[in-house]
Design a protein around this motif. Structure first.
Motif, PDB file in Angstrom:
ATOM      1  N   UNK A 291      57.121  -0.455  20.944  1.00 13.22           N
ATOM      2  CA  UNK A 291      56.291  -1.135  19.949  1.00 13.22           C
ATOM      3  C   UNK A 291      56.520  -2.638  19.984  1.00 13.22           C
ATOM      4  N   UNK A 292      57.794  -3.052  19.983  1.00  5.90           N
ATOM      5  CA  UNK A 292      58.083  -4.484  19.997  1.00  5.90           C
ATOM      6  C   UNK A 292      57.758  -5.113  21.348  1.00  5.90           C
ATOM      7  N   UNK A 293      57.869  -4.330  22.424  1.00  7.30           N
ATOM      8  CA  UNK A 293      57.538  -4.870  23.745  1.00  7.30           C
ATOM      9  C   UNK A 293      56.070  -5.232  23.836  1.00  7.30           C
ATOM     10  N   UNK A 294      55.201  -4.324  23.393  1.00  8.92           N
ATOM     11  CA  UNK A 294      53.774  -4.623  23.449  1.00  8.92           C
ATOM     12  C   UNK A 294      53.406  -5.716  22.446  1.00  8.92           C
ATOM     13  N   UNK A 295      54.103  -5.745  21.304  1.00  9.56           N
ATOM     14  CA  UNK A 295      53.858  -6.814  20.333  1.00  9.56           C
ATOM     15  C   UNK A 295      54.275  -8.170  20.886  1.00  9.56           C
ATOM     16  N   UNK A 296      55.188  -8.186  21.858  1.00  8.18           N
ATOM     17  CA  UNK A 296      55.591  -9.444  22.504  1.00  8.18           C
ATOM     18  C   UNK A 296      54.721  -9.766  23.704  1.00  8.18           C
ATOM     19  N   UNK A 297      54.233  -8.739  24.404  1.00 10.54           N
ATOM     20  CA  UNK A 297      53.451  -8.982  25.622  1.00 10.54           C
ATOM     21  C   UNK A 297      52.120  -9.658  25.333  1.00 10.54           C
ATOM     22  N   UNK A 298      51.452  -9.245  24.271  1.00 11.45           N
ATOM     23  CA  UNK A 298      50.138  -9.814  23.985  1.00 11.45           C
ATOM     24  C   UNK A 298      50.233 -11.302  23.618  1.00 11.45           C
ATOM     25  N   UNK A 299      51.142 -11.700  22.716  1.00 13.10           N
ATOM     26  CA  UNK A 299      51.298 -13.148  22.478  1.00 13.10           C
ATOM     27  C   UNK A 299      51.742 -13.907  23.727  1.00 13.10           C
ATOM     28  N   UNK A 300      52.585 -13.281  24.549  1.00 11.87           N
ATOM     29  CA  UNK A 300      53.043 -13.914  25.785  1.00 11.87           C
ATOM     30  C   UNK A 300      51.852 -14.228  26.695  1.00 11.87           C
ATOM     31  N   UNK A 301      50.926 -13.281  26.818  1.00 11.61           N
ATOM     32  CA  UNK A 301      49.759 -13.488  27.673  1.00 11.61           C
ATOM     33  C   UNK A 301      48.777 -14.476  27.041  1.00 11.61           C
ATOM     34  N   UNK A 302      48.405 -14.227  25.778  1.00  9.75           N
ATOM     35  CA  UNK A 302      47.391 -15.069  25.144  1.00  9.75           C
ATOM     36  C   UNK A 302      47.871 -16.511  24.981  1.00  9.75           C
ATOM     37  N   UNK A 303      49.168 -16.691  24.712  1.00  4.59           N
ATOM     38  CA  UNK A 303      49.692 -18.038  24.587  1.00  4.59           C
ATOM     39  C   UNK A 303      49.851 -18.720  25.930  1.00  4.59           C
ATOM     40  N   UNK A 304      50.341 -17.987  26.940  1.00  6.51           N
ATOM     41  CA  UNK A 304      50.605 -18.581  28.243  1.00  6.51           C
ATOM     42  C   UNK A 304      49.375 -18.779  29.096  1.00  6.51           C
ATOM     43  N   UNK A 305      48.402 -17.865  28.999  1.00  6.22           N
ATOM     44  CA  UNK A 305      47.217 -17.935  29.853  1.00  6.22           C
ATOM     45  C   UNK A 305      46.039 -18.597  29.141  1.00  6.22           C
ATOM     46  N   UNK A 306      45.817 -18.224  27.893  1.00  2.14           N
ATOM     47  CA  UNK A 306      44.659 -18.738  27.175  1.00  2.14           C
ATOM     48  C   UNK A 306      44.993 -19.869  26.204  1.00  2.14           C
ATOM     49  N   UNK A 307      46.287 -20.119  25.972  1.00  3.40           N
ATOM     50  CA  UNK A 307      46.680 -21.191  25.062  1.00  3.40           C
ATOM     51  C   UNK A 307      46.391 -20.900  23.612  1.00  3.40           C
ATOM     52  N   UNK A 308      46.383 -19.609  23.222  1.00  3.65           N
ATOM     53  CA  UNK A 308      46.078 -19.245  21.838  1.00  3.65           C
ATOM     54  C   UNK A 308      47.226 -19.642  20.911  1.00  3.65           C
ATOM     55  N   UNK A 309      46.865 -20.008  19.679  1.00  4.96           N
ATOM     56  CA  UNK A 309      47.854 -20.271  18.638  1.00  4.96           C
ATOM     57  C   UNK A 309      48.176 -18.973  17.906  1.00  4.96           C
ATOM     58  N   UNK A 310      49.146 -19.046  16.971  1.00  3.14           N
ATOM     59  CA  UNK A 310      49.619 -17.839  16.285  1.00  3.14           C
ATOM     60  C   UNK A 310      48.492 -17.121  15.545  1.00  3.14           C
TER      61      UNK A 310
END
Length: 529
Positions: A291-310
């Motif tokens: 659960x925590x891994x997937x909750x970390x993977x999505x912010x990791x991708x969206x922040x690193x690739x798309x530059x999304x904010x919180x």
């Protein structure tokens, strides 16, 4: 706190009388607040560090201090709850937590902030260990399935709505509300417990075991700190991490030896080690890891690739949280009518399928909307899996063993989550470095394809006055592809862990014993035939 593995109705009167639903709302609110706060301070960490003028290394201890305190206080919370009842300790803890949350934004330096964070962690660390015991003692056994489903809902709902809340606070209010939002929640919890739970006189049934309490709490707290800081400090290359691991390991070994030989141990060692309880606690850790891994993977991708904010990341994670309001009812219905291993196994299957769906289709062009289907699937899977595993454990308990199980569940939950976060952070870092290296081998200076790509960037950037930025753009493209590939690898890893949990749960865990809380069959035979 010992006994057979079968379920029996409580011998004594329930702890909650008068307005039991109000007391139940109070303790469930505690589980919500405890998880929400730790997750919020993780998402808002950059803003908090900036306000305190703290560097990255110093600020990294902000979240660690909070959860270390939760680990440290868990044994003491269970002991005090067993002696004085959950009402007194939870009311006091809720009030202290509200006060610490109110004062945190007024901190003038990092030391003061860390001290208040530690106090907030100590007070909120009592919430989750005492909740399950209260649920089992205040509800009829036939309603335990619904209590467990709501309990699981609280843990996962608070985990996944935190990004949206933190983003809203930072964008529309101030970072102070990351902590101030806990003040009304803590006061509301205390009010629910004050009027919803009857005062319970102290009992002398549980003996005072100071060495066992200190060794258990300190050992787990030290190990947690090592896991939380290990990736930042390069694990065993750091003397601090090695020392924390060694000291925590020694404390836990001493705790186990003491509990096995002491005439009046604080924790009955037969409860967490009685089959199939060790496997179920391991499964809880595995689920928390996924659960925590997937909750970390999505912010990791969206922040690193798309530059999304919180706040933009929260728009995706909230799709895991919101459907659980409905899926918890589905989970409770299944727990009441089928072997809970069916609900848990189905949930793990759905988590694995959701992860592989992302792994098969993820591209650098994905945004929040593209994660929708997989996250809806995962939302259902998480509710079913966690509810199924916890309810299977409950069916193997006596109500008087719930305090010991609550402590074990808290340790398994926090450690599973921390191992998951540490694992996926390290995995992503290593896999991104590997992918960047492999891609970079095909980006050689002077190569025809590379020069054509640079010329194309140069043609686009020159009219905008950035003609010299073409190599930097190419480097950014390589970084984006490497981050995307490491995210795919991360989802594959989580799917493999979910498959391992499914195999263990379905093939190894035995059917739960029959009792008043056991599933009610859909069809009943007539005349007992």
């Amino acid at each position: 706190m010992s006994g057979t593995a079968s379920v029996a109705a409580p011998a004594a009167a329930p702890a909650a009388q008068g307005i039991p639903w109000l007391g139940l709302a109070g303790v469930l609110l505690g589980t919500f607040v405890s998880t929400l706060t730790g997750r919020l301070s993780s998402f808002g960490l950059a803003d908090v560090r900036g306000a305190l003028h703290a560097g990255f290394d110093e600020g990294a201890w902000i979240t660690t201090s909070f959860t270390m305190a939760q680990m440290l206080v868990t044994p003491f919370a269970v002991w005090v709850g067993g002696v004085y009842g959950p009402r007194q300790i939870l009311i006091l803890s809720a009030l202290v937590f509200a006060a610490a949350s109110f004062l945190l934004p007024f901190s003038q330096n990092l030391d003061t902030f860390l001290g208040l964070q530690f106090i907030a962690g100590l007070s909120s660390g009592t919430f989750i260990p005492l909740t399950l015991s209260f649920v089992l003692r205040s509800m009829s056994p036939r309603l335990w399935a619904y209590g467990v489903a709501v309990y699981a809902l609280n843990l996962e709902l608070s985990l996944n709505i935190s990004a949206s809340l933190e983003g809203f606070y930072v964008d529309h209010l101030t970072w102070h509300w990351i902590f101030w939002q806990d003040v009304p929640l803590g006061l509301g919890m205390a009010a629910c417990l004050q009027w919803g739970v009857k005062h319970q006189p102290p009992t002398n049934d549980i003996h005072w075991d100071p060495f066992g309490l200190i060794a258990c709490g300190a050992g787990f707290a030290l190990l947690y700190a090592a896991l939380d800081q290990g990736n930042r400090l390069a694990w065993l290359n750091s003397g601090l991490i090695s020392g924390l691991l060694l000291a925590g390991g020694i404390m836990l070994v001493a705790f186990v030896i003491h509990e096995a030989t002491a005439p009046y141990p604080w924790l009955d060692p037969r409860i967490p080690f009685r089959w199939p309880m060790p496997l179920l606690l391991l499964l809880i850790s595995i689920l928390r890891l996924t659960i925590l891994s997937t909750a970390a993977l999505i912010p990791y991708y969206l922040g690193g690739v798309r530059g999304f904010r919180a706040l933009e990341v929260g728009d995706t994670l909230i799709w895991i949280a919101m459907p659980q309001l409905i899926t918890c009812l589905i989970a409770a219905w299944m727990l009441r009518r089928f072997d809970p291993r069916l609900a848990g196994g189905l949930g793990m299957c759905l988590i694995g399928v959701a992860c592989m769906t992302v792994a098969w289709t993820l591209t650098p062009g994905w945004g929040s909307d593209q994660f929708l289907v997989s996250q809806l699937l995962q939302a259902l899977g998480q509710s079913l899996a966690l509810s199924g595993v916890v309810f299977t454990a409950v069916l193997n308990l006596k109500p008087q063993d719930a305090l010991s199980f609550g402590a074990s569940l808290q340790m398994a939950r926090l450690f599973g989550g921390e191992v998951g976060t540490a694992l996926i952070t390290t995995w992503n870092r290593v896999r991104e470095q590997r992918a960047s290296n492999l891609i970079g081998q095909h980006v050689q200076k002077g190569a025809l394809d590379v020069q054509r790509r640079l010329d194309a960037y140069h043609h686009v950037l020159t009219p905008r006055g950035h003609s010299a930025a073409a190599p930097a753009v190419l480097g950014d493209v390589v970084r984006v592809m490497a981050t995307t590939q490491s995210t795919i690898d991360g989802f594959v890893l989580v799917a493999a862990v979910a498959a391992l949990g499914l195999t263990m749960f379905v093939l190894i865990v035995p059917p739960p014993p029959q009792g008043p809380a056991s599933p009610k069959p859909l069809l009943r035979r007539k005349n007992g035939s």
